[in-house]
Scaffold this active site. Structure first.
Site, short mmCIF file in Angstrom:
data_model
loop_
_atom_site.label_atom_id
_atom_site.label_comp_id
_atom_site.label_asym_id
_atom_site.label_seq_id
_atom_site.Cartn_x
_atom_site.Cartn_y
_atom_site.Cartn_z
N HIS A 124 -16.52 -3.78 -6.08
CA HIS A 124 -15.31 -3.17 -6.64
C HIS A 124 -15.59 -1.70 -6.88
CE1 HIS A 124 -12.85 -1.99 -10.26
NE2 HIS A 124 -11.89 -2.44 -9.47
N HIS A 170 -11.63 7.42 -7.89
CA HIS A 170 -10.88 6.55 -8.79
C HIS A 170 -9.73 7.37 -9.34
CE1 HIS A 170 -11.00 3.39 -12.26
NE2 HIS A 170 -10.09 3.13 -11.35
#
Length: 619
Positions: A124, A170
């Site tokens: 992830h 991110h």
């Protein structure tokens, strides 16, 4: 002797003793060597077959072990003419993890089944070097993950500041970006370092259509023939890991799914412009698309006649680089006015566009979860659930989850508040058949140790076949219930003999400034609730090579989902015990008999020397 300073003026001295064979090892040597001082190749072969459970061991295997022992111990090389190995040599063999490992080191599962039949080692936010808010983005953690055997790499795609290129970061955090092309090139270079089986790149798409086209070109040019995408829309099951060896596949939402979700998060009852054909076919909106019944899908296909239009979450026709046949639409509820022009343009292209490179169509459930988990769809797909939503789903839709994961892929990802890159218990996902339990590989902790433990199975290739009872269709419609009271299938007996190697891998005062360490070992099971428990040995004081010789029994109701947890700690009276090593092993893969078990640090890196001698028995 080892010396420790105490109160500046005094020195404490402790005798250091060499590791000696425990009584069970001496008894086994005597039983197979008889009255002789040496154990020959035939006696060693019998020991391997009868005590170690290696029924297929041959005389040649025993000869190879003896030759390797002679190669690493000079006293053996100087006495090649002697008939076999001594007790000391026999102990060296048992306490060498490369000669006597606890697990089968080769791939041995059937790899010709669809991807949905396997747990897949999944990362992830694979590009993050640390926390989820402010760490750097880099290809370094991607490379590290691939070298560990991780098979699913996640990349979050965002436009750069000039809006003319693609960065990986991110989004909406302080993380610094890394160029996508750099990540792709690193994936290509290291994809099959640890395993020949396919690498899946999951893309989180935040791009314009122009940048999506740029990504498609970037991916096809980078991977070339390594890139796989299906050529037909008749995919009723995923291809197998064996068929996809040394291939890279892409999984993401179809592009228009992302663009429209940004306009309206709830489209269930709001048909959009240009949807005349889907409305005639029963007005199947994309909000309830994963709940479509077979009847509805067939009606939709019939309404679109030869175009074969299907739901956007399902497999679509793919354009092979060598094919110039008509590209079929995969977007039943999103037909733009210029679709015909787009398709004509695709026919002239030598490479697939962005939608064309997607092998596994993915999405998040919209509307009722029960509809999204409909296992009767015509085509396979991937569903993503967040950690908290999945936990709720196990309470309310447990059977539906299990039925869904027989054909389709379920991905679980950490809750958004895990800013420190921590992880969750992966067993809940595995018990309910989830193939992609996505983890923050840059973190560490017991949850990650469980993840690393499961994927030590099957030669650490990143694909572990799921238990048969999670995949078989019961005639009565019943599915596995992890909370049910089940009978004990087998009992695992674990005897912890001794440990060694800390004095080579740690400084003399690492654990205690005034004396040698006081080690104890914790042994337990992680699995279904009925099997989960933890036990520990007594503490052995002031000894770098502790000898415990303690045995523990673990009755197991579902050994196919059980992981053996082993941790070593150094006891500290005034503070929290110091960590001294850990490992996690899949119970169903354990080789019986006396085995050498290497230990790992907190991050999962193997120590050079630290290991335990343990016996495994199944009753």
């Amino acid at each position: 002797m080892s010396s420790y300073k105490c109160c500046i003026c005094f020195t404490r001295k402790f005798a250091s003793s060499a590791v000696a064979p425990p009584s069970d090892v001496r008894d086994a040597f005597a039983a197979y060597a008889g009255e002789a001082a040496y154990m020959g190749p035939d006696q060693l072969r019998r020991f391997l077959a009868e005590e170690q459970g290696e029924a297929d061991a041959t005389l040649a295997d025993a000869d190879r072990i003896i030759e390797r022992l002679r190669g690493r111990h000079h006293h053996l090389s100087a006495a090649l003419a002697r008939p076999g190995i001594t007790l000391e040599d026999f102990f060296h063999f048992l306490f060498a993890d490369d000669l006597n490992p606890p697990l089968v080191p080769q791939v041995h599962h059937d790899m010709k089944l669809p991807l949905s039949h396997y747990y897949i080692y999944t990362g992830h936010n694979s590009y993050l070097t640390g926390n989820q808010l402010s760490s750097n983005c880099s290809d370094a953690p991607i490379i590290k993950a691939l070298k560990r055997g991780v098979r699913v790499i996640e990349l979050d795609m965002w436009p750069n500041s000039a809006k003319d290129n693609v960065n990986i970061l991110h989004g909406r955090t302080l993380t610094s970006p890394v160029e996508m092309i750099k990540c792709l090139k690193s994936i290509k270079e290291h994809a099959f370092f640890a395993s020949p089986y396919p690498v899946v790149i999951t893309l989180e798409d935040h791009l314009t259509s122009e940048l999506q086209s740029k990504v498609a070109k970037m991916i096809t040019e980078t991977f070339g023939d390594m890139l796989y995408y299906p050529e037909t829309d008749c995919t009723v099951e995923f291809p197998s890991p064996e068929a996809l060896k040394h291939r890279v596949i892409i999984s993401t939402k179809p592009p228009k799914e992302f663009l429209e979700s940004g306009k309206d998060k709830d489209m269930e009852n709001n048909p959009q412009k240009g949807k005349a054909e889907p409305e005639k076919a029963g007005k199947i909106s994309r909000g309830d698309s994963w709940g479509d019944s077979i009847t509805e899908l067939k009606a939709l296909r019939a309404s679109n006649d030869e175009q074969g239009t299907i739901n956007i979450y399902h497999f679509k026709p793919e354009l092979n680089a060598s094919s110039h046949s008509e590209r079929e639409s995969d977007d039943s509820d999103d037909v733009d006015d210029d679709d015909d022009d787009d398709q004509n343009q695709l026919q002239r292209q030598s490479e697939p566009d962005y939608r064309g490179i997607i092998t596994i169509h993915a999405g998040k459930p919209k509307g009722r979860l029960r509809d999204a988990l409909n296992a009767d769809s015509l085509h396979v797909r991937r569903l993503s659930l967040s950690e908290p939503r999945f936990e709720k789903a196990t309470e309310s839709h447990g059977p539906e989850l299990l039925r869904f994961t027989r054909k389709n892929i379920l991905r679980i990802y950490p809750r958004g508040t895990r800013f420190d890159s921590s992880n969750y218990n992966p067993l809940l996902g595995w018990i309910h058949g989830a193939q992609m339990v996505a983890f923050n590989m840059q973190g560490y902790g017991r949850s990650l140790w469980l993840m690393q433990g499961l994927f030590r199975a099957n030669g650490s290739c990143g694909y572990v076949r799921k238990p048969d009872f999670l995949m078989k269709n019961d005639p009565t419609g019943d599915v596995f219930d992890p909370k049910a009271s089940l009978p004990v299938k087998t009992t695992l007996k674990v005897k912890v003999y001794l440990g060694d190697g800390w004095r080579m891998d740690f400084s003399p005062t690492h654990f205690d400034s005034y004396s040698p360490p006081d080690f104890y070992t914790k042994v337990g099971i992680a699995g279904v609730p009925a099997d989960t428990k933890m036990k520990k040995t007594k503490t052995k004081h002031d000894n770098w090579a502790p000898v415990w010789e303690e045995e523990f029994s673990f009755p197991l109701t579902v050994p196919e989902l059980a992981l053996l947890r082993i941790e070593v700690h150094e006891y500290d009276l005034s503070e929290k015990s110091d960590f001294a090593g850990q490992t996690c092993l899949p119970v169903w893969e354990l080789k019986q008999g006396i085995r050498c078990v290497p230990l790992y640090d907190r991050k999962g890196d193997k120590y050079k020397s630290v290991r335990l001698l343990i016996r495994f028995q199944f009753v």
